[in-house]
Motif scaffolding. Structure first.
Motif, PDB file in Angstrom:
ATOM      1  N   LEU A 273       0.908  -0.995  -0.165  1.00  5.46           N
ATOM      2  CA  LEU A 273      -0.042  -0.016  -0.073  1.00  5.46           C
ATOM      3  C   LEU A 273       0.834   1.271   0.084  1.00  5.46           C
ATOM      4  N   ALA A 274       1.790   1.389   0.587  1.00  9.81           N
ATOM      5  CA  ALA A 274       2.706   2.367   0.862  1.00  9.81           C
ATOM      6  C   ALA A 274       3.468   2.616  -0.711  1.00  9.81           C
ATOM      7  N   ALA A 275       3.578   1.771  -1.361  1.00 15.15           N
ATOM      8  CA  ALA A 275       4.393   1.849  -2.666  1.00 15.15           C
ATOM      9  C   ALA A 275       3.360   2.440  -3.721  1.00 15.15           C
ATOM     10  N   ARG A 276       1.878   2.307  -3.275  1.00 14.27           N
ATOM     11  CA  ARG A 276       1.048   3.044  -4.224  1.00 14.27           C
ATOM     12  C   ARG A 276       0.869   4.265  -3.446  1.00 14.27           C
ATOM     13  N   GLY A 277       1.417   4.947  -2.460  1.00 13.35           N
ATOM     14  CA  GLY A 277       1.147   6.188  -2.007  1.00 13.35           C
ATOM     15  C   GLY A 277       0.106   6.353  -0.862  1.00 13.35           C
ATOM     16  N   TRP A 278      -0.320   5.081  -0.290  1.00 13.07           N
ATOM     17  CA  TRP A 278      -0.971   5.307   0.847  1.00 13.07           C
ATOM     18  C   TRP A 278      -0.325   5.315   2.081  1.00 13.07           C
ATOM     19  N   GLN A 279      -0.906   6.113   3.214  1.00 11.30           N
ATOM     20  CA  GLN A 279      -0.680   6.304   4.403  1.00 11.30           C
ATOM     21  C   GLN A 279      -1.186   4.995   5.080  1.00 11.30           C
ATOM     22  N   VAL A 280      -0.475   4.264   6.160  1.00 10.75           N
ATOM     23  CA  VAL A 280      -1.048   2.988   6.695  1.00 10.75           C
ATOM     24  C   VAL A 280      -0.841   3.184   8.161  1.00 10.75           C
ATOM     25  N   THR A 281      -1.812   2.789   8.947  1.00  4.89           N
ATOM     26  CA  THR A 281      -1.669   2.701  10.519  1.00  4.89           C
ATOM     27  C   THR A 281      -1.752   1.227  10.688  1.00  4.89           C
ATOM     28  N   LEU A 282      -0.641   0.738  11.218  1.00  2.00           N
ATOM     29  CA  LEU A 282      -0.344  -0.721  11.642  1.00  2.00           C
ATOM     30  C   LEU A 282      -0.822  -0.763  13.100  1.00  2.00           C
TER      31      LEU A 282
END
Length: 654
Positions: A273-282
């Protein structure tokens, strides 16, 4: 069913033009492959102008051939300052070239040009000649090539994507009529985007009429290199031509996702997801990543083979090939997760398993670089210990440290990742267009329009799914102070993985066993299986004091069909209100919970399946071409059990 491939034959005409003896036709005009690609396919589809300013632009090609159309398109994308953010190129090829032959062709065609470095990257990434879908990534994932090795008549109906442009580049209709059949044109219409265009070098009347019957408006354009005409067209159906529209990206106000679970599944999602420009909360209930099954000292990876080409076989083959590509990219960027590179040995448990494996390899003619039979002598030489029986060697198989891989995946996400340890998720609530993720006291841990459940046996409960049955499987591993001479991991009845300080053996398989304490009996079971796997160690193993051994217990999550749950979650409550209308439904007919996805129940195959799962979920979110065929993705759909209940008529409105 994946059929054995018949590779293309490397041949040239007297003027140096690549030629196919099978179809008695040339791969491109004698006036130049690159010039033809630019005139016919880029120019005929008004590229690069049409992709400018777009987030995603998808091209579907019939006939990859020697790959010049892809290389020319990739080069045009690189040279265009107004290019789309992501370029997805999908192509089908029934008779692909081997990597060495493809490289030889490129050496003749593009040597000394600006495209030569791109051609070298393509050859380096070229997959083994195994039928099916292969996803290759370039430019840090901003350019993808989804190459399908197989018959277009069989594979085009299986693809799921929204095409913005079509390159129709099979051999001439008179030489290869199957590539220009009405069924092919119908398959194109099934995935055509609203403003899709097409181009082809041919101007044959049957081709034009077939395309128009499928919903494309065509017109003649100036041909290339003395050829009078070619065809260009656009998707302009005069009537509804399909039951379901091709996929679109999930619409969000903010590109932010919450991923629940920081094991292999969750960390792979973070990176994709980050590679596609998303911010991710894990989020994870533990204080560190990879604390549960992904925290085992080592895990093995290898394809799964079967005579009947089962779903598990197909996703494992696709998964291991995609994972290897991802891991090589991580390693090229400096990450180290103790991945072995000498292969893996499979020793069949009995004659029946040996025959089954031999039949599978014979039937599908897997290349030796993927799997091959080895004699007991060669197996012993590969392993470094006396084995005494034949086996199968997977040159691309091996072992690695899952926790280190999780760390590498999250490190790749950089500042796009917000990691929150000790977050015990209890439930979710819909608030407007977003989901609130809550703990047991009702405190909001995170909020986003997209939530992905990657937390194993807790996923279905927290997501509120009533028809996603999962079970836990207790597994105990044992560390042994022997086997330092073992060169490659061994699998069979149990497995043995060499570690720097000894050996990892396992694992037990206790369904619905929630006991987290180590058991001396389980260590003894692991040792007994290891003695059968490597009889030469029997004496050493018998002398071990099982009470002094180090062991580790972890829990796997499985479904009753032993397949993972990957994809969008069904809105079970809404579907139940329309249960009678959905009694004959297919997966695309179901109402989905907006923004909820799953990637869980990987059992003991987390290393093999997590990359594929993450790529599939990310592709579904982004409206990108799926990395596996639609029917295979439907076999993994988290709603598959609910769908069966609807068909049985056992779902009642709540």
């Amino acid at each position: 069913m994946t059929h054995p491939l018949v590779p293309a034959t490397l041949a040239f005409r007297g003027d140096g033009t690549p030629y196919s003896p099978r179809f008695d036709d040339i791969y491109h005009s004698a006036s130049g492959a690159l010039a033809q690609a630019r005139h016919v396919f880029l120019g005929g589809n008004q590229l690069p102008q049409r992709w400018q300013g777009q987030r995603l632009f998808t091209i579907l090609e019939t006939g990859f051939g020697i790959g010049v159309n892809f290389l020319a398109t990739w080069a045009a994308w690189r040279a265009d300052p107004g290019r789309c953010e992501r370029l997805a190129f999908v192509s089908v090829e029934k008779h692909p070239f081997a990597a060495a032959d493809l490289g030889a062709l490129h050496d003749k065609l593009v040597a000394g040009t600006t495209i030569a470095p791109l051609a070298a990257e393509l050859v380096k990434a070229w997959p083994p000649l195994i039928g099916g879908i292969h996803r290759l990534s370039f430019e840090g994932g901003r350019v993808t090539l989804t190459i399908v090795f197989g018959d277009a008549l069989e594979w085009l109906p299986k693809l799921w994507l929204r095409a913005d442009a079509f390159y129709l580049d099979g051999f001439a209709p008179a030489k290869n009529p199957d590539m220009w059949a009405p069924s092919v044109f119908k398959s194109l219409a099934r995935v055509a985007g609203t403003f899709a265009t097409l181009a082809t070098y041919t101007c044959a009347g049957d081709v034009r009429r077939g395309l128009e019957a499928a919903g494309f408006a065509c017109e003649k354009a100036a041909g290339f290199a003395g050829k009078r005409d070619m065809l260009a067209g656009r998707f302009a159906p005069r009537w509804r031509v399909r039951r379901h529209e091709p996929p679109l990206p999930f619409s969000v106000v903010q590109r932010h996702a919450v991923v629940i679970g920081a094991g292999m599944a969750g960390c792979a999602l973070v990176e994709r997801l980050a590679a596609r420009g998303w911010q991710v909360t894990l989020l994870d209930r533990n204080t560190r990543m990879a604390s549960e099954a992904s925290g085992n000292p080592a895990g093995v990876f290898h394809p799964l083979l079967s005579r009947d080409e089962s779903v598990a076989t197909r996703i494992s083959r696709a998964g291991v090939l995609l994972a290897l590509q991802s891991w090589r990219a991580l390693e090229a960027r400096g990450h180290d997760f103790a991945r072995t590179d000498r292969g893996l040995l499979h020793l069949p448990a009995d004659a029946h398993e040996a025959r089954s494996l031999a039949d599978a390899i014979d039937a599908y003619r897997y290349p030796d670089t993927f799997v091959r039979h080895v004699s007991s002598i060669e197996a012993t030489d590969l392993a470094g210990v006396t084995l005494g029986r034949d086996g199968w060697f997977y040159p691309r198989g091996g072992s690695l440290d899952p926790a280190s891989l999780c760390a590498a995946l999250c490190a790749e996400a950089g500042t796009a990742l917000d990691w929150r340890a000790g977050a015990r998720v209890s439930r979710i609530e819909r608030e407007g267009s977003a989901w609130s993720v809550l703990d047991e006291s009702g405190h909001v841990l995170a909020r986003a329009e997209v939530v992905v459940f990657a937390n194993a046996h807790e996923a279905a409960r927290i997501a509120g799914l009533r028809h996603a049955p999962t079970r836990i499987v207790r597994g105990q591993l044992t560390r042994l102070p022997i086997g330092t001479d073992l060169r490659v991991p061994l699998i069979g009845e149990g497995y043995a993985v060499p570690l720097p300080e000894g050996l990892l053996a396992g694992a037990t398989y206790g369904i619905d066993d929630a006991d987290s304490t180590s058991r001396e009996l389980d260590d003894a079971e692991n040792i007994a299986r290891l003695a059968q796997l490597v009889p030469a160690w029997a004496e050493q193993l018998a002398a071990l004091d099982t009470s002094a051994l180090a062991s580790r217990v972890a829990f796997r999550c499985v479904t009753s069909d032993r397949l993972p749950m990957i994809g969008p979650l069904a809105d079970e409550a809404l579907c139940a209100q329309h249960a009678s209308a959905l009694a004959g439904a297919w997966p695309l007919d179901l109402h989905r919970s907006p923004g909820l996805y799953g990637a869980f129940a990987f059992g003991s195959r987390g290393l093999v399946w997590s990359t594929l799962a993450a790529e599939l979920v990310a592709s579904q979110l982004e409206g990108e071409p799926w990395p596996i065929e639609r029917e295979l993705a439907e076999d993994l759909d988290p709603a598959r059990y609910f769908l069966r209940a609807l068909r049985r008529g056992s779902v009642q409105p709540s």
